[in-house]
Every structure is written in structure tokens, then in C-alpha cells.
Design an enzyme around this catalytic site. Structure first.
Site: not given
Length: 669
Positions: A45, A84, A152-153, A239
Site C-alpha cells: 500500500h 496492492d 484491488n487497490h 488477491h
């Protein structure tokens, strides 16, 4: 380190030792030339909190650099990421720049790469502009190659270009597993060899869980097995949701193809890096799941407070071991629960209930949670000192509630999240009767019983908390001079809960009037506008120092206003009834919706409700008693009328591969 921390570490080490089996089955060829070492991590992240400028804005970069340093220290052959890497699909330029600088610093070198790439690069990297593995590019000196899927990010969405595509174009990352077909998924293996060890690496970047589940159940999910290579160690990187959130909105961990040896599971942030054995019911075949979790806490969930690790995966032929490597630059995070009914003797009887509870919670944070946070300090020079704190308070009486934002002023320079430390959860009498009287002493178990799980809640995005934090920052304090924060929050509460459309309008008029009265009373002989502005700020500061009185004054203003409005409404209603001749009225009520249709003459997404043939009288507000409605139609913006009353398929068998697992608990740090 506290005694509780030492006990936790000993328990963790004991679990590792219990998993060490079959060490003697390694043959004489078990040498460095035949063992492939891979650092595994997921959900980095990068750029989290970067656009908000909070205390955590650099946490992701700090820990990512430590992970890269671990890869260099452990002399791994490659790094494998489970998605991510970025917090956004299109992160800000400064986030991408920081990432590129770190990758150049630690991954580019003259160190020889000892793994061979055996697959067809055109097939594996078909979605990339440069269709080759980066360490075979003659224009690059790659010392530690990184292989990664997207999550997903950092999902670029179908057919689009995202941050991972940009990194792939730079040659710093080998981006694989990007699906390009929504009707079926076919995953070819990425074959890597080091000496006698061959790894078949399968990757699937994030896909909508329900779509992927549907493709699997429809036999449109295929993983290709290489025929020309035998005795491969098969790794699947995905993921997706592992925990069940809704029907078919997750991937059952026991329904993956059973020819796999190891599954690297991304997306779930709780660190469960110890491999978990999954046994297929029909074939009795076994594979293992490792879940490294996120090295940075992106929510104040209980799973995020578990100690963070990455793993060094060592593979020899079809056996493997995982060395758990703790991270030392992670921000301390303490998650705790309190059931107020169990602490009645500790809560003062000489104050009002809310004040006594606030004092008790304040003492608990200071003398328990802050101490636990200090125990998590590792001594690393780059570790942040301000901890994340989350205290979940279970209460039964509304009189126990207090405004937790008052505590934020005390802990503003102590905690990284002063405005989000305390979370209240109501315990109903029914739940207390059924469970608390059954002497359930473990608060974690109580939380599970009551199903209070904040994993999917975006705890940072509450409007009142966001407004308070925003205007508490030094560079934003002067953006509120006439209006008060307590007044804005009170107006917002009334706007949302009571549908009070005039709350903000009346608040602005009221506080402007208060400020003008203060200016006229204080000093009517101002020389220029700067003097007036300075006087307004002085008045603002005096109100900030009297936060409790200001909040009470704002609430009294709204209560007084509501009483006056109610009297006028009652008077108008009486007058309307006197003028009515007993005939039913036809009322049109326009309501804005969130639809996408374009209405003509009414604005976007409006609907008109019409009450017909009702013998009852309707009020001015458009409210009609349900028992008096005989027909209710809604005319949409398009002109139409509507009534308001109205198996999993198993994968192909490839046999149960002989394998065994060894896990090492060594920690060089």
C-alpha cells in the site's frame, strides 16, 4: 519488552518449532545451488495517507524499504508480491517516484541472478510492452528480480493502464497474472529453475470475487499444467477475499486445484504467515496457504494489530520451509476491548455518568494502552514513535456515552490517530442476558459473539471525525473563524438524522449575528479590515477554550429554533384544517434519488408521488398516514408509473505429489 510480549514471542516460536518436521529427508543435493530462496510479502500500500498529509503518510515507504533491505541481507533469489503494491491504481507522481527510487537502490546491481526463466515470455507477459523477464534485458542490471500481480487497490480496471503497467515499462518489476478476458480465465505457469528445483508460478491479479467464483463454478477457470517438466513446486499467487463476506463473494480456500503445493494469499491484511494445511475432502490431497498480510495498518481492525512479518520461502525440489522475519519499522498498534458493565466498581460515583466513564477510559488509555504501545518499540531508528490506538467500548446505558473527540485534544501529540481512538458499541439487553451472564470472560470472544468486526469499515472517513481532524491541523485552523466546529457538527447531525434542511442556513445566520454583536460590543472603532479579522480570530480562540459551553450553546440554539418552528407548524396546520371542506387533497411530493436518468423540468433522478382517492387530510409536509392510502403511484422521470405496494467443478486430477514441509524459526535480527 514486557513479560506479556515475551510470552507471546515464546508461543509464536513454539508454534514454529512444532511445524519443523522431516528435516532428515533432505538428500545430499540440498545445497545453495539447488535451493531457491524467495522473499514473500503482500499489500504494501505505497502512498497510503499520502494525499491527506497525516502522521502515517510515510509508513508504507519506511516499511517497504525495510523489506527490500531484508531481501538484500538474506541474499534471496527473487521477491514475490501478492498485490496492492500501491494504494491507488494511479498514484500521485511523488509516490511513484519514491517507489522507483527504492527499487533502483535495492534491486539494481551487478549481482548475478541464479534462476533460469523457462517459459515463453511472450505468453507470460502478453499484456506488457516489453515481453521479457527483466533480468534478461541487456539494458538492465537486475540483482534481485521482483515478480508481482496487481490487487484491488492498484487494479487498472479492464483494458486500462495502471501503476503496475508503468513499473513494468521501467523494467523494475515483472508484472504477471493480469487477466485480459472477462468470460474465462486461463493461467499459464511461469517456470523458474535453480539447479534441481523448478518452480511453476501461477498468478491471478484481482478480479471481482463473485465473477471469479462464477467462472470457477462454470468450469471456465483453468490452470495449465506443464507436461514437459516434472516434479515442479507449484505456487499460486492470488488477491481475493479469503473470509466469507457474502454468498460467492469470496474464494473458498479448500476449493483450489489440488495439484498446488503452496498458495500465497493476498488482500487479507492479518498476518498469518505460518503455512496452514488444506486437505481436499474428495482426493485427500494437501496444499498449504501462507498469508503474509499487510506490513502497514490501513484500518483500525483487530487483525491489523497482529505483529507484522514477511517470509523467506526456501524451496528444494517439492519441499519448502518458511522463515518468518519480523518487521521492526512498523508503527505500534494497540487494539483493546472494554465491557463497561464489568468495571462498575472502577467508575467514579461522584460525577455524572458520562464524565465518570470518560475519566475511566482516559485512565485506561494512559496507563494500559500507552504502556502496551511502548512495549512494541523495537529500537529501530526509523520506527515511528506515535502509536495507533483503538479501544472498543461495549456499553449498555446511553448515559455512558461521551464525546470521544474531547480526548483527542489530550492525545493529539501522543497518538497517531487521536480522533479515532475510542469506538462505542451498544450491547443490547438480550445479548447481555444470553451471553454475559454465561460468564464469557474473554472480550475477544464477546466481540466475536456480538459480531463487531470493523475490518471493512473505513473508520477514517466519518464526516464529523474528518471535519474535526481537518480543522485541527495547524494550516487549516484559520479556515474557520466565524463558524464553530461544534456548531457545524451539530448542524450536520440534525441534517442527517432529522432531515433538517435549514440547519446549516440557520446556523450561519446565528453565528454571524453572534460575531457581529461581539465586534460591536468589544470595540466599534476598528481602523481597517485587518483589525476586524484579528478581533474575529480572538473571539474564535476564546470560544475554542470553552468548547463544552460552546457545544451546549449551539445545541440550545437549535432546540429553541425547533420549538419555534413546531409552534408555527402547529398554527398553520390548525388554520389549514379550518379552511378545508372535507375533500381529499391531491399531493405531489418530489424526491431526489441517486438514479442516472435525466428528468425533464424536474432535475436529475426526481420522482413524483401522487396520492389518489384518499379520504384523509394530508399535512403540509407531504406526510400521509399509511392506513389512509388507497393507491400510491410513482411517476419516474421517464414518464412510466410504478406501484410502491407492490458447484464447484473439480480441477483435473494430476496425482498427489510427494512433498513434505519444514519451517524454520530462525531470526537473524
Amino acid at each position: 519488552m514486557s513479560s506479556s510480549e515475551r510470552e507471546s514471542e515464546m508461543e509464536f516460536d513454539e508454534e514454529l518449532k512444532q511445524e519443523v518436521v522431516n528435516e532428515d529427508k533432505y538428500d545430499n543435493d540440498r545445497t545453495d545451488q539447488n535451493i531457491m530462496n524467495i522473499l514473500i510479502a503482500t499489500d504494501i500500500h505505497l502512498g497510503y495517507e499520502q494525499t491527506i498529509k497525516r502522521a502515517q503518510e510515510d509508513d508504507s515507504f519506511r516499511t517497504f524499504e525495510e523489506i527490500l533491505q531484508k531481501a538484500v541481507e538474506k541474499d534471496v533469489d527473487m521477491i514475490l508480491l501478492g498485490g496492492d503494491l500501491f494504494h491507488e491504481a494511479k498514484p500521485p507522481h511523488n509516490v511513484v517516484m519514491k517507489c522507483v527510487n527504492l527499487l533502483r537502490k535495492y534491486c539494481l546491481s551487478d549481482k548475478p541472478v541464479k534462476i533460469q526463466f523457462l517459459s515463453d515470455p511472450i505468453e507470460i507477459f502478453s499484456h506488457c510492452d516489453h515481453k521479457l523477464v527483466n533480468y534478461e534485458d541487456p539494458n538492465l542490471n537486475v540483482g534481485i528480480p521482483i515478480f508481482s500481480i496487481h490487487g484491488n487497490h492498484d487494479d487498472p480496471s479492464y483494458g486500462a493502464v495502471g501503476s503496475m503497467d508503468v513499473l513494468s515499462a521501467t523494467g523494475l518489476i515483472n508484472y504477471f497474472g493480469k487477466w485480459t478476458d472477462v468470460t474465462q480465465v486461463t493461467i499459464p505457469p511461469l517456470l523458474l529453475r535453480k539447479g534441481l528445483t523448478t518452480v511453476a508460478l501461477y498468478g491471478l491479479s484481482y478480479m471481482n470475487d463473485q465473477r471469479l467464483s462464477r467462472l470457477m463454478r462454470s468450469d471456465k477457470f483453468n490452470m495449465l499444467v506443464p507436461k514437459q517438466v516434472e516434479d515442479t513446486f507449484n505456487i499460486f499467487v492470488l488477491h481475493q477475499n479469503r473470509a466469507r463476506h457474502a454468498q460467492n463473494a469470496y474464494i473458498p480456500e479448500d476449493q483450489l486445484p489440488d495439484f498446488l503445493n503452496l498458495v500465497l494469499w493476498g488482500h487479507e491484511h492479518e498476518c498469518r504467515i505460518l503455512p496452514e494445511e488444506i486437505k481436499k475432502e474428495v482426493t485427500n490431497n494437501i496444499y498449504y496457504i501462507t498469508q503474509p498480510g499487510s506490513p502497514v495498518a490501513t484500518s483500525l481492525a483487530q487483525g491489523e494489530s497482529v505483529k507484522k512479518h514477511v517470509g523467506i520461502l526456501s524451496i528444494y525440489k517439492t519441499s519448502f520451509k518458511i522463515e518468518c522475519v519480523p518487521l521492526h519499522t512498523v508503527r505500534p498498534f494497540v487494539f483493546d476491548n472494554i465491557l463497561l458493565d464489568e468495571h462498575t466498581d472502577e467508575i467514579s460515583k461522584f460525577k455524572s455518568k458520562s464524565e465518570a466513564v470518560e475519566e475511566f477510559i482516559d485512565n485506561y488509555i494512559e496507563h494500559n494502552m500507552i504502556v502496551k504501545a511502548s512495549d512494541q518499540m523495537t529500537g529501530h531508528s526509523q520506527q515511528p514513535e506515535k502509536p495507533l490506538l483503538r479501544l472498543r467500548v461495549f456499553y449498555s446505558d446511553d448515559q455512558d456515552l461521551f464525546d470521544p473527540l474531547r480526548l483527542s485534544q489530550k492525545y493529539y501529540h501522543v497518538a497517531a490517530n487521536p480522533n479515532d481512538m475510542v469506538l462505542f458499541r451498544k450491547c443490547s439487553n438480550k445479548l447481555k442476558k444470553n451471553y454475559i451472564k454465561a460468564e464469557v470472560e474473554d472480550l475477544e470472544e464477546i466481540a466475536e459473539i456480538f459480531r463487531f468486526d470493523d475490518t471493512d469499515r473505513d473508520w477514517r472517513r466519518t464526516v464529523q471525525g474528518g471535519m474535526t481532524e481537518y480543522f485541527s491541523q495547524d494550516n487549516n485552523m484559520n479556515k474557520l473563524t466565524v463558524l464553530s466546529l461544534t456548531g457545524l457538527n451539530e448542524a450536520l447531525t440534525r441534517f442527517v438524522n432529522a432531515n433538517d434542511n435549514k440547519a446549516f442556513h440557520d446556523l450561519v445566520k446565528h453565528q454571524i449575528k453572534k460575531t457581529v454583536n461581539y465586534l460591536m460590543k468589544d470595540n466599534p472603532n476598528y481602523k481597517n479590515k485587518e483589525d476586524i479579522l484579528e478581533a474575529i480570530k480572538k473571539y474564535r480562540d476564546s470560544r475554542l477554550n470553552k468548547d463544552k459551553e460552546e457545544k451546549t450553546e449551539d445545541k440550545n440554539f437549535f432546540d429553541t429554533r425547533d420549538s419555534a418552528v413546531a409552534d408555527v407548524s402547529k398554527e398553520n396546520s390548525t388554520s389549514r384544517e379550518e379552511d378545508s371542506d372535507g375533500k381529499a387533497e391531491e399531493i405531489s411530493v418530489s424526491t431526489k434519488t441517486r438514479g442516472r436518468g435525466r428528468g425533464r423540468g424536474r432535475g436529475r433522478g426526481t420522482t413524483t408521488s401522487k396520492v389518489k382517492d384518499s379520504p384523509a387530510k394530508a399535512t403540509r409536509g407531504g406526510r400521509v398516514s399509511k392506513k389512509n392510502i388507497t393507491a400510491l403511484e410513482v411517476t419516474t422521470s421517464g414518464g412510466s408509473k410504478q406501484s410502491l405496494l407492490s458447484s464447484w467443478k473439480k480441477p483435473s486430477e494430476t496425482g498427489n505429489m510427494p512433498r513434505y514441509i519444514t519451517i524454520d524459526d530462525s531470526d537473524s535480527d
